[in-house]
Design a protein around this motif. Structure first.
Motif, PDB file in Angstrom:
ATOM      1  N   ASN A 105       0.804  -1.226   0.000  1.00 30.82           N
ATOM      2  CA  ASN A 105       0.000   0.000   0.000  1.00 30.82           C
ATOM      3  C   ASN A 105       0.832   1.269   0.000  1.00 30.82           C
ATOM      4  N   SER A 131      -6.403   6.366  -2.698  1.00 32.70           N
ATOM      5  CA  SER A 131      -6.288   6.305  -1.243  1.00 32.70           C
ATOM      6  C   SER A 131      -7.619   5.801  -0.710  1.00 32.70           C
ATOM      7  N   SER A 132      -8.163   6.464   0.291  1.00 32.77           N
ATOM      8  CA  SER A 132      -9.416   6.028   0.914  1.00 32.77           C
ATOM      9  C   SER A 132      -9.852   7.109   1.885  1.00 32.77           C
ATOM     10  N   LYS A 148      -3.156   4.316   4.400  1.00 33.48           N
ATOM     11  CA  LYS A 148      -3.833   5.263   3.520  1.00 33.48           C
ATOM     12  C   LYS A 148      -3.555   6.711   3.923  1.00 33.48           C
ATOM     13  N   SER A 173     -10.194   9.370  -3.108  1.00 37.56           N
ATOM     14  CA  SER A 173     -10.428   8.887  -1.741  1.00 37.56           C
ATOM     15  C   SER A 173     -11.865   8.383  -1.618  1.00 37.56           C
TER      16      SER A 173
END
Length: 223
Positions: A105, A131-132, A148, A173
């Protein structure tokens, strides 16, 4: 001349959906992922090129970028999308799996940026990073969330590093998305196609417009 997109983490989910939409939009797509069978099937479906690539191995990411350059002579867009999850709770799951998640990641995004940076500068291209929402607010016991946060910071660091070169940088995101390896309590979550549309939206903006981040949630998601 058709533009060329390289996607790392392309075999399923958001990566595969973005590959399909990019191909429909006229991009020539070079697909990278660990799952060779799924990757080749997708490549045949959309007319792309499949390159087996584990982003935790820098030489393989370099080979992915070089394949795009060898085939097409240019890279106009890069989607650094590879990522994996891990159970919440610092005593949950296997520590070796957690280690591999951090490498995939975080290092995997760095490796993708590094391997394609010069090609993007050459074309004044576009870097897109997944990302998130978990990279904006910490999730209880979540090492995934920490990775993240790192990716969110890396996207801004990359934007600053590319500043003045014409290269654009977009961080995607997502909130709750129906994607392999994740489960959610909501029924009406986002689909991979929803996120792919956001990626293509950012890519489609005029050259002087840099959409730095898209935070996208399902309407039913509370936080």
């Amino acid at each position: 001349m058709d533009k060329v997109m390289v996607i790392a983490g392309a075999s399923t989910g958001i990566g595969a959906a973005t590959a399909r939409q990019a191909a429909e939009a006229g991009y020539r797509v070079v697909l990278g992922a660990r799952s060779q069978d799924k990757l080749e099937q997708l490549a045949q479906e959309i007319g792309g090129i499949a390159v087996q690539c584990d982003v935790s191995e820098y030489a393989q990411v370099e080979a992915l970028a070089q394949r795009a350059l060898d085939e097409f002579g240019r890279i106009d867009a890069v989607f650094a999308n590879a990522g994996v999850g891990h159970p919440r709770g610092f005593e949950a799951g296997d520590p070796e799996d957690a280690k591999q998640m951090v490498i995939t990641n975080v290092f995997g995004i760095y490796a993708t940026i590094r391997a394609t940076a010069q090609a993007l500068r050459d074309t004044r291209g576009h870097l897109v990073i997944t990302s998130s929402i978990a990279g904006r607010r910490a999730l209880k016991g979540s090492l995934y969330s920490a990775t993240k946060f790192a990716v969110t910071g890396m996207a801004e660091a990359a934007r600053q590093d590319f500043n003045g070169t014409g290269v654009r940088t977009t961080l995607i995101s997502p909130g709750m998305v129906q994607t392999p390896g994740f489960s959610h309590e909501l029924e009406d979550v986002l689909t991979a196609d929803d996120i792919a549309r956001a990626v293509l939206f950012a890519l489609a903006q005029p050259a002087h417009v840099d959409v730095n981040e898209i935070l996208i949630r399902p309407t039913a998601q509370e936080s």
